[in-house]
Design an enzyme around this catalytic site. Structure first.
Site, mmCIF file in Angstrom:
data_model
loop_
_atom_site.group_PDB
_atom_site.id
_atom_site.type_symbol
_atom_site.label_atom_id
_atom_site.label_comp_id
_atom_site.label_asym_id
_atom_site.label_seq_id
_atom_site.Cartn_x
_atom_site.Cartn_y
_atom_site.Cartn_z
ATOM 1 N N LYS A 178 25.056 61.107 61.557
ATOM 2 C CA LYS A 178 25.140 59.954 62.459
ATOM 3 C C LYS A 178 25.076 58.704 61.576
ATOM 4 C CE LYS A 178 22.850 57.258 66.031
ATOM 5 N NZ LYS A 178 23.386 56.027 65.428
ATOM 6 N N GLU A 254 13.843 58.796 53.262
ATOM 7 C CA GLU A 254 13.922 57.695 52.296
ATOM 8 C C GLU A 254 13.683 56.429 53.100
ATOM 9 O OE1 GLU A 254 14.775 54.799 50.526
ATOM 10 O OE2 GLU A 254 16.885 55.343 50.238
ATOM 11 N N LEU A 255 12.436 55.915 53.004
ATOM 12 C CA LEU A 255 12.001 54.872 53.941
ATOM 13 C C LEU A 255 11.828 53.525 53.244
ATOM 14 C CD1 LEU A 255 9.504 57.196 55.893
ATOM 15 C CD2 LEU A 255 11.931 56.784 56.331
ATOM 16 N N CYS A 288 16.581 49.019 49.879
ATOM 17 C CA CYS A 288 15.183 49.473 49.954
ATOM 18 C C CYS A 288 14.457 49.234 48.643
ATOM 19 C CB CYS A 288 15.133 50.971 50.243
ATOM 20 S SG CYS A 288 15.996 51.413 51.712
ATOM 21 N N GLU A 385 8.754 44.253 54.175
ATOM 22 C CA GLU A 385 10.002 44.413 53.428
ATOM 23 C C GLU A 385 10.920 43.248 53.811
ATOM 24 O OE1 GLU A 385 12.059 48.095 54.269
ATOM 25 O OE2 GLU A 385 12.817 48.134 52.213
HETATM 26 C C1 SIN Z 1 18.843 51.956 49.451
HETATM 27 O O1 SIN Z 1 18.655 50.764 49.525
HETATM 28 O O2 SIN Z 1 18.420 52.707 50.325
HETATM 29 C C2 SIN Z 1 19.603 52.593 48.334
HETATM 30 C C3 SIN Z 1 19.680 51.805 47.101
HETATM 31 C C4 SIN Z 1 20.250 52.570 45.934
HETATM 32 O O3 SIN Z 1 20.695 53.708 46.055
HETATM 33 O O4 SIN Z 1 20.210 52.011 44.843
#
Ligand code: SIN
Length: 481
Positions: A178, A254-255, A288, A385
């Site tokens: 999704k 992956e948060l 992230c 964040e």
């Molecule tokens: C992400 O922001 O989730 C991934 C960043 C990356 O793979 O470098």
């Protein structure tokens, strides 16, 4: 949308090797100017169930192929993506906003996961274990976990799909994805190329849909699903983990992050500034692993801030398709408003805006690359964040103290250390409670190394041998004499 290969513009869901309409459609718009790019099928929970059924039916045949056979198909997929890099990058920039050069980088980065895992699946070795009983023979074999479901984000609409789907498919699993509703065109184009590469019907399925709770429920709770993998916020990740618990699904999460960036007084300041810009302004700060808290030793604070200011001033903001642009819009107005709220909170609490700090006239989703000093750990900007082009700088004096402050967060995704002193660099890298620590660089992501976090930043790893292991079950086999 002008593309050299118009076949890449897909607007239907991809289920069991067929392109299917939804009951309604949703709009995909350019975040730079609001232009309508496409109307895409709005899939439902029923479509998702059909996709899971297709993945479940395709699993026995796909897992029975040799690793070499699966690798051959995946390498064709990789090659087709690289052959279409310009079109894929254009689609990505138009729906997501990042500059074209970054979008091309993302396509190559995304494709590298497919290439690497196609090679790695040939090495799914088991073990022969020295026995505890002469009348028994012990070994392990690795087998694909089964149907894998994925929810992927809008900030990397290509690479976050391949980083999950490639190892899953390489291991012999089948997948249902999704993608984010903001960026479905990049995702569906990947399915088109997967089909052309020869991935059998049902091995890869994609459902775009605005009813995230209903679709998410199927992806996390359907009995036929063996593993769920998600990239997104910690808050949503926690809800999805709770849903996975009912069926004890395997999961990778992956948060969110809150990355510290520590500049010691022995750092090379030009390297530190270049690294800071790379991590902070990539994708307009919407990653992230973006730097969230910049800690600078008091002895070099003013010099670092002056250089960072010059580097930020040099950034060109605008539409990502313009070659001179280095920072695009944010994904939507809500994102820009959030960033504005963080600036306001910091200023009210005593911080100073050195540069930027305001919306830009280019369009409603634009926020100026911003430099803020006088920040402290109590401000929202240091605790949440940011996900925007905001560089908040704080001072420190003592190594132990800055390590303590850097670790004082529920997050543990990425951290950065700038120092030319090898002993200090080693000490600090080891002391930081993060899944990934980069020293004297702001760019570290690669298919060959494990990406992921600890604490509330997630569970599991993507990329590298660890990323492959996530999609295997290790079976212990004990043979009596
Ligand atoms: C992400 O922001 O989730 C991934 C960043 C990356 O793979 O470098």
């Amino acid at each position: 949308m002008q593309l050299a290969n118009p076949n890449l513009l897909k607007t239907q869901n991809y289920i069991n090797g067929e392109w299917r309409d939804g009951a309604s459609t949703l709009e995909v718009r350019d975040p730079a100017n609001g232009d309508l790019l496409a109307q895409v099928a709005d899939g439902s929970a029923a479509d998702t169930e059909a996709a899971v059924a297709a993945a479940s039916a395709a699993f026995p045949a796909w897992k029975s192929k040799t690793a070499g056979e699966r690798a051959a198909v995946l390498k064709r997929w990789y090659q087709l993506i690289m052959d279409n890099v310009d079109d894929l990058a254009r689609i990505l920039t138009l729906e997501q906003g990042k500059p074209l050069a970054e979008a091309k980088g993302e396509i190559a980065y995304g494709a590298s996961f497919i290439e690497w895992f196609a090679e790695e699946c040939r090495r799914a070795y088991g073990q022969t274990i020295p026995t505890h009983n002469p009348a028994m023979r012990l070994s392990t074999i690795r087998q694909p976990v089964g149907v894998v479901t994925c929810i992927t984000p809008w900030n990397f609409p290509n690479a976050m799909i391949t980083r999950k789907a490639a190892p899953a498919l390489a291991a012999g699993c089948t997948v249902v994805i999704k993608p984010a509703v903001e960026t479905p065109l990049s995702a569906l184009a990947l399915c088109q190329l997967a089909e052309e590469a020869g991935l059998p019907a049902g091995t890869i399925n994609m459902v775009v849909g605005s009813d995230a709770p209903a679709i998410g429920k199927v992806l996390t709770e359907d009995d036929r699903v063996a593993k769920f993998t998600f990239t997104g916020s910690t808050a949503v990740g926690k809800l999805l983990m709770a849903q996975c618990a009912s069926g004890v699904k395997k999961m990778s999460m992956e948060l969110g992050g809150n990355a510290p960036f520590i500049v010691f007084d022995d750092a090379d300041l030009d390297t530190a500034v270049a690294s800071c810009i790379a991590t902070k302004m990539r994708n307009a700060g919407q990653t992230c692993v973006s730097t969230n808290r910049i800690y600078v030793h008091e002895a070099v604070h003013d010099a670092f801030v002056a250089k960072l200011r010059t580097a930020i001033e040099a950034l060109q903001v605008g539409h990502g398709c313009d070659d001179s642009v280095s920072v695009g819009p944010l994904i939507h107005r809500r994102a820009a408003d959030r960033v504005q709220g963080l600036v306001q909170d910091a200023v009210e609490a005593g911080a100073s805006v050195e540069l930027g700090g305001e919306y830009l006239p280019h369009g409603e989703n634009y926020f100026a690359p911003t430099l803020i000093t006088g920040v402290n750990d109590g401000m929202r900007i240091a605790q949440e964040e940011i996900f925007g082009p905001l560089a908040p700088v704080q001072k420190f004096t003592d190594e132990d103290d800055v390590i303590r402050r850097a670790n004082a967060t529920p997050y543990g995704l990425a951290a950065y250390v700038m120092s030319e002193n090898i002993r200090r660099a080693n000490r600090v890298v080891e002391a930081l409670e993060y899944g990934m620590v980069a020293c004297n660089t702001g760019v570290f992501s690669t298919a060959v190394a494990p990406f992921g976090g600890c604490k509330e930043s997630g569970i599991g790893r993507e990329g590298g041998v660890e990323g492959m292991a996530e999609f295997y079950e290790t079976k212990y086999c004990c043979f009596g004499a």
